[in-house]
Motif scaffolding. Structure first.
Motif, PDB file in Angstrom:
ATOM      1  N   LYS A  52       0.840  -1.198   0.000  1.00  0.00           N
ATOM      2  CA  LYS A  52       0.000   0.000   0.000  1.00  0.00           C
ATOM      3  C   LYS A  52       0.874   1.247   0.000  1.00  0.00           C
ATOM      4  O   LYS A  52       2.019   1.218   0.420  1.00  0.00           O
ATOM      5  CB  LYS A  52      -0.921   0.024   1.219  1.00  0.00           C
ATOM      6  N   VAL A  53       0.299   2.357  -0.429  1.00  0.00           N
ATOM      7  CA  VAL A  53       0.966   3.650  -0.429  1.00  0.00           C
ATOM      8  C   VAL A  53       0.370   4.483   0.697  1.00  0.00           C
ATOM      9  O   VAL A  53      -0.848   4.492   0.896  1.00  0.00           O
ATOM     10  CB  VAL A  53       0.778   4.360  -1.788  1.00  0.00           C
ATOM     11  N   PHE A  54       1.238   5.180   1.427  1.00  0.00           N
ATOM     12  CA  PHE A  54       0.797   6.036   2.529  1.00  0.00           C
ATOM     13  C   PHE A  54       1.252   7.458   2.244  1.00  0.00           C
ATOM     14  O   PHE A  54       2.414   7.706   1.947  1.00  0.00           O
ATOM     15  CB  PHE A  54       1.382   5.544   3.856  1.00  0.00           C
ATOM     16  N   GLY A  55       0.324   8.377   2.324  1.00  0.00           N
ATOM     17  CA  GLY A  55       0.605   9.783   2.083  1.00  0.00           C
ATOM     18  C   GLY A  55      -0.574  10.600   2.569  1.00  0.00           C
ATOM     19  O   GLY A  55      -1.475  10.090   3.214  1.00  0.00           O
ATOM     20  N   GLY A  56      -0.575  11.858   2.256  1.00  0.00           N
ATOM     21  CA  GLY A  56      -1.694  12.702   2.649  1.00  0.00           C
ATOM     22  C   GLY A  56      -1.267  14.126   2.884  1.00  0.00           C
ATOM     23  O   GLY A  56      -0.454  14.680   2.143  1.00  0.00           O
ATOM     24  N   SER A  57      -1.791  14.680   3.959  1.00  0.00           N
ATOM     25  CA  SER A  57      -1.545  16.079   4.288  1.00  0.00           C
ATOM     26  C   SER A  57      -1.254  16.196   5.782  1.00  0.00           C
ATOM     27  O   SER A  57      -1.370  15.218   6.507  1.00  0.00           O
ATOM     28  CB  SER A  57      -2.781  16.910   3.930  1.00  0.00           C
ATOM     29  N   PRO A  58      -0.912  17.400   6.257  1.00  0.00           N
ATOM     30  CA  PRO A  58      -0.717  17.573   7.703  1.00  0.00           C
ATOM     31  C   PRO A  58      -2.003  17.371   8.515  1.00  0.00           C
ATOM     32  O   PRO A  58      -1.970  17.355   9.725  1.00  0.00           O
ATOM     33  CB  PRO A  58      -0.223  19.017   7.833  1.00  0.00           C
ATOM     34  N   ARG A  59      -3.110  17.165   7.837  1.00  0.00           N
ATOM     35  CA  ARG A  59      -4.396  16.925   8.506  1.00  0.00           C
ATOM     36  C   ARG A  59      -4.828  15.462   8.476  1.00  0.00           C
ATOM     37  O   ARG A  59      -5.646  15.047   9.290  1.00  0.00           O
ATOM     38  CB  ARG A  59      -5.496  17.745   7.830  1.00  0.00           C
ATOM     39  N   GLU A  60      -4.309  14.685   7.512  1.00  0.00           N
ATOM     40  CA  GLU A  60      -4.869  13.362   7.268  1.00  0.00           C
ATOM     41  C   GLU A  60      -3.823  12.425   6.685  1.00  0.00           C
ATOM     42  O   GLU A  60      -3.063  12.811   5.801  1.00  0.00           O
ATOM     43  CB  GLU A  60      -6.028  13.534   6.283  1.00  0.00           C
ATOM     44  N   LEU A  61      -3.797  11.186   7.166  1.00  0.00           N
ATOM     45  CA  LEU A  61      -2.960  10.132   6.604  1.00  0.00           C
ATOM     46  C   LEU A  61      -3.851   9.219   5.787  1.00  0.00           C
ATOM     47  O   LEU A  61      -4.893   8.767   6.276  1.00  0.00           O
ATOM     48  CB  LEU A  61      -2.259   9.341   7.713  1.00  0.00           C
ATOM     49  N   ILE A  64      -3.515   4.011   0.485  1.00  0.00           N
ATOM     50  CA  ILE A  64      -3.989   4.006  -0.897  1.00  0.00           C
ATOM     51  C   ILE A  64      -3.581   2.722  -1.597  1.00  0.00           C
ATOM     52  O   ILE A  64      -2.445   2.263  -1.475  1.00  0.00           O
ATOM     53  CB  ILE A  64      -3.390   5.209  -1.664  1.00  0.00           C
ATOM     54  N   ASP A  65      -4.511   2.150  -2.363  1.00  0.00           N
ATOM     55  CA  ASP A  65      -4.182   1.023  -3.222  1.00  0.00           C
ATOM     56  C   ASP A  65      -3.414   1.574  -4.424  1.00  0.00           C
ATOM     57  O   ASP A  65      -3.934   2.424  -5.151  1.00  0.00           O
ATOM     58  CB  ASP A  65      -5.451   0.318  -3.695  1.00  0.00           C
ATOM     59  N   PRO A  66      -2.165   1.124  -4.644  1.00  0.00           N
ATOM     60  CA  PRO A  66      -1.338   1.737  -5.689  1.00  0.00           C
ATOM     61  C   PRO A  66      -1.812   1.457  -7.114  1.00  0.00           C
ATOM     62  O   PRO A  66      -1.538   2.236  -8.017  1.00  0.00           O
ATOM     63  CB  PRO A  66       0.049   1.155  -5.445  1.00  0.00           C
ATOM     64  N   GLU A  67      -2.529   0.378  -7.324  1.00  0.00           N
ATOM     65  CA  GLU A  67      -2.987   0.041  -8.679  1.00  0.00           C
ATOM     66  C   GLU A  67      -4.182   0.886  -9.108  1.00  0.00           C
ATOM     67  O   GLU A  67      -4.236   1.369 -10.232  1.00  0.00           O
ATOM     68  CB  GLU A  67      -3.345  -1.447  -8.762  1.00  0.00           C
ATOM     69  N   SER A  68      -5.135   1.070  -8.204  1.00  0.00           N
ATOM     70  CA  SER A  68      -6.389   1.744  -8.563  1.00  0.00           C
ATOM     71  C   SER A  68      -6.467   3.193  -8.092  1.00  0.00           C
ATOM     72  O   SER A  68      -7.282   3.955  -8.594  1.00  0.00           O
ATOM     73  CB  SER A  68      -7.569   0.975  -7.966  1.00  0.00           C
ATOM     74  N   GLY A  69      -5.672   3.549  -7.082  1.00  0.00           N
ATOM     75  CA  GLY A  69      -5.793   4.871  -6.484  1.00  0.00           C
ATOM     76  C   GLY A  69      -6.934   4.969  -5.493  1.00  0.00           C
ATOM     77  O   GLY A  69      -7.234   6.036  -4.972  1.00  0.00           O
ATOM     78  N   ARG A  70      -7.552   3.837  -5.192  1.00  0.00           N
ATOM     79  CA  ARG A  70      -8.663   3.811  -4.231  1.00  0.00           C
ATOM     80  C   ARG A  70      -8.113   4.052  -2.829  1.00  0.00           C
ATOM     81  O   ARG A  70      -7.103   3.466  -2.439  1.00  0.00           O
ATOM     82  CB  ARG A  70      -9.370   2.461  -4.280  1.00  0.00           C
ATOM     83  N   ILE A  71      -8.775   4.926  -2.080  1.00  0.00           N
ATOM     84  CA  ILE A  71      -8.389   5.154  -0.691  1.00  0.00           C
ATOM     85  C   ILE A  71      -8.935   4.001   0.138  1.00  0.00           C
ATOM     86  O   ILE A  71     -10.146   3.792   0.219  1.00  0.00           O
ATOM     87  CB  ILE A  71      -8.921   6.505  -0.177  1.00  0.00           C
ATOM     88  N   VAL A  72      -8.025   3.217   0.722  1.00  0.00           N
ATOM     89  CA  VAL A  72      -8.399   2.066   1.544  1.00  0.00           C
ATOM     90  C   VAL A  72      -8.935   2.558   2.884  1.00  0.00           C
ATOM     91  O   VAL A  72      -9.956   2.087   3.366  1.00  0.00           O
ATOM     92  CB  VAL A  72      -7.194   1.120   1.730  1.00  0.00           C
ATOM     93  N   TRP A  73      -8.226   3.516   3.482  1.00  0.00           N
ATOM     94  CA  TRP A  73      -8.691   4.160   4.702  1.00  0.00           C
ATOM     95  C   TRP A  73      -7.978   5.487   4.880  1.00  0.00           C
ATOM     96  O   TRP A  73      -6.964   5.755   4.248  1.00  0.00           O
ATOM     97  CB  TRP A  73      -8.539   3.287   5.945  1.00  0.00           C
ATOM     98  N   SER A  74      -8.551   6.317   5.742  1.00  0.00           N
ATOM     99  CA  SER A  74      -7.906   7.568   6.106  1.00  0.00           C
ATOM    100  C   SER A  74      -7.898   7.684   7.620  1.00  0.00           C
ATOM    101  O   SER A  74      -8.778   7.140   8.299  1.00  0.00           O
ATOM    102  CB  SER A  74      -8.610   8.772   5.475  1.00  0.00           C
ATOM    103  N   PHE A  75      -6.907   8.389   8.128  1.00  0.00           N
ATOM    104  CA  PHE A  75      -6.780   8.607   9.566  1.00  0.00           C
ATOM    105  C   PHE A  75      -6.660  10.104   9.803  1.00  0.00           C
ATOM    106  O   PHE A  75      -5.754  10.757   9.274  1.00  0.00           O
ATOM    107  CB  PHE A  75      -5.554   7.881  10.123  1.00  0.00           C
ATOM    108  N   VAL A  76      -7.611  10.643  10.564  1.00  0.00           N
ATOM    109  CA  VAL A  76      -7.612  12.046  10.950  1.00  0.00           C
ATOM    110  C   VAL A  76      -7.603  12.058  12.477  1.00  0.00           C
ATOM    111  O   VAL A  76      -8.590  11.678  13.103  1.00  0.00           O
ATOM    112  CB  VAL A  76      -8.856  12.782  10.407  1.00  0.00           C
ATOM    113  N   PRO A  77      -6.497  12.468  13.103  1.00  0.00           N
ATOM    114  CA  PRO A  77      -6.412  12.342  14.565  1.00  0.00           C
ATOM    115  C   PRO A  77      -7.314  13.294  15.334  1.00  0.00           C
ATOM    116  O   PRO A  77      -7.713  12.989  16.448  1.00  0.00           O
ATOM    117  CB  PRO A  77      -4.938  12.627  14.860  1.00  0.00           C
ATOM    118  N   TYR A  78      -7.670  14.422  14.726  1.00  0.00           N
ATOM    119  CA  TYR A  78      -8.496  15.410  15.421  1.00  0.00           C
ATOM    120  C   TYR A  78      -9.516  15.968  14.447  1.00  0.00           C
ATOM    121  O   TYR A  78      -9.270  16.018  13.241  1.00  0.00           O
ATOM    122  CB  TYR A  78      -7.621  16.545  15.984  1.00  0.00           C
ATOM    123  N   THR A  79     -10.638  16.392  14.964  1.00  0.00           N
ATOM    124  CA  THR A  79     -11.708  16.863  14.092  1.00  0.00           C
ATOM    125  C   THR A  79     -11.505  18.283  13.591  1.00  0.00           C
ATOM    126  O   THR A  79     -12.123  18.693  12.627  1.00  0.00           O
ATOM    127  CB  THR A  79     -13.073  16.776  14.804  1.00  0.00           C
TER     128      THR A  79
END
Length: 116
Positions: A52-61, A64-79
């Motif tokens: 899997k590929v892991f990336g995102g922004s300073p708000r969210e991790l 990502i499935d590298p073949e399709s670009g589908r987001i498998v899950w996201s992690f947002v530590p604070y609302t």
């Protein structure tokens, strides 16, 4: 030393800060394979672990499935919309470990995003 871009199979995956996206291109032709638009500036790198590929922004991790670009899950530590994730993830077996700027360390199951 974080990498950007990364090679996964036949694709080159890159985190693009100001355009706010993570994109994958075919290694042989440069053709766009997929593109994920982010709601905030992209981090400076992407990581690969467990297929899997892991990336995102300073708000969210993102995981990502590298073949399709589908987001498998996201992690947002604070609302809130603040910047919380300045470090890149570390990996140990099926765990993704990431710190935040509040001093907390988060340990996440890489398969299903459950806290460990």
């Amino acid at each position: 030393a974080r990498t950007n871009p990364v090679l996964v199979g036949d694709c080159v995956i890159v985190s693009l800060c100001s355009p706010r996206r993570i994109a994958a291109f075919r290694k042989d032709t440069g053709a766009l394979m997929w593109n994920i638009d982010l709601d905030y500036l992209a981090c400076s790198h992407v990581d690969v672990h467990g297929g899997k590929v892991f990336g995102g922004s300073p708000r969210e991790l993102l995981c990502i499935d590298p073949e399709s670009g589908r987001i498998v899950w996201s992690f947002v530590p604070y609302t809130s919309n603040g910047e919380h994730l300045y470090s890149g993830p570390a990996f140990s077996e099926d765990r993704v470990i990431i710190g935040d700027n509040h001093g907390w360390i988060h340990c996440i199951n890489s398969a299903d995003r459950q806290a460990m």
